[in-house]
Enzyme design. Structure first.
Site, PDB file in Angstrom:
ATOM      1  N   ASN A  68       0.484   5.492   4.277  1.00  9.88           N
ATOM      2  CA  ASN A  68       0.934   6.161   5.501  1.00  9.88           C
ATOM      3  C   ASN A  68       1.547   7.518   5.143  1.00  9.88           C
ATOM      4  O   ASN A  68       1.622   7.878   3.970  1.00  9.88           O
ATOM      5  CB  ASN A  68       1.928   5.266   6.256  1.00  9.88           C
ATOM      6  CG  ASN A  68       3.130   4.941   5.402  1.00  9.88           C
ATOM      7  OD1 ASN A  68       3.912   5.811   5.045  1.00  9.88           O
ATOM      8  ND2 ASN A  68       3.266   3.669   5.026  1.00  9.88           N
ATOM      9  N   LYS A 118     -14.979  -0.091  -8.479  1.00  9.69           N
ATOM     10  CA  LYS A 118     -15.106   0.770  -7.303  1.00  9.69           C
ATOM     11  C   LYS A 118     -16.205   0.237  -6.366  1.00  9.69           C
ATOM     12  O   LYS A 118     -17.319  -0.060  -6.822  1.00  9.69           O
ATOM     13  CB  LYS A 118     -15.460   2.191  -7.762  1.00  9.69           C
ATOM     14  CG  LYS A 118     -15.455   3.189  -6.643  1.00  9.69           C
ATOM     15  CD  LYS A 118     -15.813   4.573  -7.142  1.00  9.69           C
ATOM     16  CE  LYS A 118     -16.060   5.485  -5.963  1.00  9.69           C
ATOM     17  NZ  LYS A 118     -16.701   6.727  -6.355  1.00  9.69           N
ATOM     18  N   ILE A 141      10.504  -6.873   3.129  1.00 11.04           N
ATOM     19  CA  ILE A 141      11.516  -6.707   2.081  1.00 11.04           C
ATOM     20  C   ILE A 141      12.920  -6.828   2.667  1.00 11.04           C
ATOM     21  O   ILE A 141      13.775  -7.555   2.160  1.00 11.04           O
ATOM     22  CB  ILE A 141      11.342  -5.341   1.381  1.00 11.04           C
ATOM     23  CG1 ILE A 141       9.943  -5.275   0.760  1.00 11.04           C
ATOM     24  CG2 ILE A 141      12.417  -5.120   0.324  1.00 11.04           C
ATOM     25  CD1 ILE A 141       9.526  -3.918   0.255  1.00 11.04           C
TER      26      ILE A 141
END
Ligand code: C5P
Length: 398
Positions: A210, A289, A307
């Site tokens: 993000n 990949k 968390i």
């Protein structure tokens, strides 16, 4: 923990036999958490080497006003601004005379004039020199200017004389240096902060992440450090330098952040979850990949551990503070999160406003806790961090 924790001390060493004790003084100051830069006069270097003081202080020793390399690294004006306390120990009779006169013909005397922080001297000289009218007059001048005079002590001197003029012992000087400072809001507290984004691997070259810049978390770490705390910053990948005095633990994905936090939680008084932790991660991180053979592809995602909820649920639980980035009904969603995650406080902000939040340098938040709703107007993230740390310290104490 000491009031010297994270304080910036410039220790000036002048030429006298007591200069050897300055090495011990650096150790005593560092033991108490102070950051120390040493400045030596030419005469001081006849008694003890800069290398010794560099090794003990962990910083390069400053010796010359006209050294372009040293000035480029940290110029004398910058050093003068950096200092919370400028302590000259030992201060020779000659150097004290120079200070009383306001001369500025070497690095330490120039720094003295340029420095607006607290100033102290620890005189060390032969007893007759200390008793001389010229020295006494110089000391009066310095005291009148607000300089704190530490010592000297009486006793046997290196020259064989007995009387006033010995430098105070390093432990005593460190105690007196500490006494120069008032207590701060988070003195003695251990603070753990998460910051930045996490990266959840899809394959060895791709990830889900993000736009979190980490700016708010880093600003909070710096503010907590300035407020006297020992600060550990568990940081996702960001392009920010670690604030001075802060211990940074680099992590990449949410699971690593979780592990780094949970390892330290029992030794934490205040936890601030500022990281934008990815809620989901690819169920399998493929080892090779992925090739683009198909027209479409699907990635199965699984939930990451929360968390902050784990911190709030820990047996030995710190004061736990979260962030709530919302786009609507900011206060009610944030209150819901405060209760659901069992937090002590939450900092809510409206990320639908492009001028604040994620990459911006400004923020505007509401601090919520049981019986508290405090709006903090738009301001720079560092100023906001300082305000928040002050409020949170207050909440913790009440
Ligand atoms: O649930 P939401 O992500 O909106 O909650 C935001 C708060 O929870 C922040 O303090 C963030 O750091 C924390 N959080 C966390 N672990 C997660 C998700 C969010 O600690 N997996």
């Amino acid at each position: 923990m000491s009031r010297l924790n994270n304080r910036h001390i410039v220790l000036g060493i002048t030429g006298g036999i007591a200069a050897y004790k300055a090495a011990e003084l650096v150790r005593r100051l560092k033991e108490r958490g102070a950051q120390v830069h040493v400045v030596m006069t030419a005469a001081a270097q006849e008694f003890i080497t800069p290398l010794t003081l560099q090794a003990l202080s962990g910083n390069p020793v400053h010796t010359s006003l006209l050294d372009s390399e040293a000035e480029a690294a940290m110029g004398h004006i910058e050093l003068a601004r950096w200092a919370d306390l400028l302590l000259v120990a030992p201060a020779s009779a000659d150097f004290l005379a120079k200070l009383a006169q306001g001369q500025a013909d070497d690095l330490l005397s120039t720094l003295w004039l340029a420095c607006q922080a607290k100033k102290a001297v620890a005189p060390a000289m032969n007893q007759a020199m200390w008793a001389d009218a010229a020295t006494l007059a110089n000391m009066d001048v310095l005291r009148q200017r607000g300089v704190t005079v530490l010592g000297p002590a009486a006793g046997e001197q290196a020259c064989g004389d007995v009387g006033l003029g010995r430098m105070l012992e390093p432990t005593e000087l460190a105690d007196l240096a500490e006494a120069q400072f008032q207590g701060r809001a988070l003195d003695g507290k251990r603070v753990l902060i998460t910051a930045g984004p996490t990266r959840e691997a899809i394959d060895p070259v791709r990830y889900i992440s993000n736009h979190s810049s980490g700016k708010m978390g880093y600003a909070l770490a710096r503010a907590a450090c300035d407020a006297g705390a020992s600060v550990v910053l568990v940081s996702g990948p960001v392009a920010l330098p670690c604030p001075e005095g802060v211990e940074r633990v680099d992590v990449s994905c949410a699971q690593e952040m979780y592990d780094a936090v949970m390892q330290r939680v029992a030794r934490t008084d205040l936890f601030i979850g500022c990281a934008a932790v990815a809620d989901y991660r690819p169920a399998q991180a493929v080892e090779q990949k992925i090739k683009k053979n198909a027209e479409t592809m699907q990635i199965e995602l699984v939930r990451n551990p929360d968390i902050i909820s784990a911190v709030a649920g820990a047996e030995k639980r710190p004061f736990t503070v979260g962030f709530a980035a919302e786009t609507q009904d900011v206060i009610s969603y944030a209150r819901g999160k405060l209760e659901r995650k069992n937090l002590d406080a939450i900092i809510a902000n409206d990320v639908s406003d492009a001028g604040i939040g994620f990459n911006s340098d400004q923020n505007e938040v509401v601090l919520l806790a049981a019986g508290l709703e405090q709006a903090l107007p738009r301001m720079g993230k560092q100023q906001l961090a300082t305000t928040l740390i002050d409020r949170l310290a207050h909440c913790m104490a009440s």
